[in-house]
Design an enzyme around this catalytic site. Structure first.
Site, PDB file in Angstrom:
ATOM      1  CG  ASP A  49      53.323   0.641  46.383  1.00  0.00           C
ATOM      2  OD1 ASP A  49      53.915   0.621  47.479  1.00  0.00           O
ATOM      3  OD2 ASP A  49      53.276  -0.340  45.618  1.00  0.00           O
ATOM      4  CE1 TYR A  54      56.672  -3.832  41.808  1.00  0.00           C
ATOM      5  CE2 TYR A  54      55.808  -1.649  42.217  1.00  0.00           C
ATOM      6  CZ  TYR A  54      55.796  -2.999  42.462  1.00  0.00           C
ATOM      7  OH  TYR A  54      54.903  -3.511  43.378  1.00  0.00           O
ATOM      8  CD  GLN A 178      52.239  -2.920  48.530  1.00  0.00           C
ATOM      9  OE1 GLN A 178      52.564  -3.121  47.368  1.00  0.00           O
ATOM     10  NE2 GLN A 178      52.562  -1.816  49.158  1.00  0.00           N
ATOM     11  CB  SER A 208      46.431  -7.060  42.024  1.00  0.00           C
ATOM     12  OG  SER A 208      47.594  -6.903  41.232  1.00  0.00           O
ATOM     13  CB  ALA A 211      42.029  -9.798  39.553  1.00  0.00           C
ATOM     14  CD  GLU A 296      36.045   3.255  34.271  1.00  0.00           C
ATOM     15  OE1 GLU A 296      36.815   3.443  33.300  1.00  0.00           O
ATOM     16  OE2 GLU A 296      35.326   2.238  34.381  1.00  0.00           O
TER      17      GLU A 296
END
Ligand code: NDP
Length: 332
Positions: A49, A54, A178, A208, A211, A296
């Protein structure tokens, strides 16, 4: 990797995907971005994305270079960008026909591709007639510059109105939205959009999921050097952490830690896995500032399988939002 349909479209997106916000340009150069995207790609991510805004377009340029460096087959990838904030000129922002067409061409140039799979209207534009926007997005899709179009952070009413205009005018309707979605921000995805999943086949590419990192537990004892909240350009995120609400969030994260420990996973893995348990989520867009985080985070898929109704109820209790009969969608 698990692949999910994007709503009721025929497109399959990896349940975990990878995005460029904050990191590409501000924290990572091409080599670092390549290391993260390769880690995600090797784990089976097909969806990447981006947005014209950005790092002022630099994130798309970096992703374009990574794509060339990776040498990946274009048809194996689902690429997206988002149009709204394209520059400072009066016609460089918003969802006019002019900015949608010109912004998309510029974004494709930066990414170095002929088309994006998904093109999003990054926010609603109250200054442009909705029919102009719907017609422009239809035009971009029929030109083959995007395969599907959708919205980001639009209200359910706005999405429905765009869909109705498209149907009435025999244009291509929006396929996906989104929205932000994580343990702290839930209402739009779980309640406001509820009817749209069945009625218009809406897919969701959620953002997010951690968060901005709060759900990793990394902010439990302050702001670590080099973390997102420590970045000069992102100090506007700090109130999320340092307000009363922010302090409550940290307490919730601390209370969730034993749940993660019982499952033998980390907090980021638990928080991502929780998002994956929602069937209305087509893909969870992850973010990472280094490849170890990607490694991870990708393991959260196996943790999602361990989130039984009992575990989910425990989590609901900690989030202070015990399920009632109506909102008990996870256990059905
Ligand atoms: P997250 O909430 O998951 O935050 C990601 C950040 O958390 C990373 O950059 C990293 O920051 C930290 N992090 C991630 N994994 C770990 C880990 N395992 N351990 C410790 N820290 C970790 O997602 P984003 O906010 O980045 O959003 C994901 C994507 O969603 C974006 O890239 C973008 O594509 C999209 N998005 C869309 C928006 C929209 O309006 N449509 C708005 C925002 C995002 P660090 O290491 O620097 O602390």
């Amino acid at each position: 990797m698990e692949y999910r349909f994007l709503g009721k479209s025929g497109l399959k997106v990896s349940a975990l995907s990878f995005g460029a916000w904050v990191t590409f340009g501000d924290q990572m150069n091409v080599d670092a971005a390549y290391a993260c995207m390769k880690e995600a790609y090797d784990a089976g991510c097909n969806f990447f994305d981006n947005a014209e805004v950005y790092a002022d377009g630099q994130a798309e340029t970096i992703m374009g270079e990574v794509l060339r460096k990776g040498g990946w087959t274009r048809s194996d990838l689902v690429l997206s960008t988002k149009i709204f904030w394209g520059g400072k000129g009066p016609n460089d922002r918003g969802l006019s026909r002019k900015h949608i067409l010109e912004g998309t061409d510029k974004a494709l140039g930066r990414l170095g591709v002929d088309y994006v799979d998904l093109l999003f209207c990054h926010r609603p534009d109250i200054h442009t007639p909705l029919e102009e926007t719907v017609r422009a997005m239809h035009h971009v899709v029929t030109q083959g510059k995007a395969l599907y179009w959708g919205t980001s952070e639009w209200s359910a009413a706005q999405i429905r109105q765009a869909y109705d205009i498209a149907r009435r005018e025999h244009l291509i309707p929006p396929s996906m939205e989104q929205p932000q979605y994580n343990m702290f921000v839930r209402d739009r995805v779980e309640k406001e959009y509820a009817a749209l999943y069945d009625e218009i086949g809406l897919g969701t590419t959620i953002w997010s999921p951690l968060a901005s990192g709060i759900l990793t537990g990394k902010y439990n004892d302050g702001i670590p050097e080099g973390s997102r909240m420590s970045l000069e350009n992102y100090q506007w995120l700090l109130p999320q952490l340092q307000s009363d609400e922010g302090r409550r969030k940290i307490e919730v994260v601390k209370a969730l830690a034993p749940v993660a420990a019982d499952l033998g996973c980390t907090m980021p893995q638990l928080a991502l896995a929780w998002c994956l348990t929602n069937d209305d989520v087509s893909t969870v867009i992850t973010g990472a500032s280094r490849p170890e985080q990607v490694t991870e985070n990708m393991k959260s898929l196996t943790i999602a399988e361990q989130l039984t109704p009992d575990v989910l109820e425990t989590i609901e209790g900690i989030l202070g939002n015990r399920p009632t009969a109506e909102q008990d969608w996870r256990q059905s």
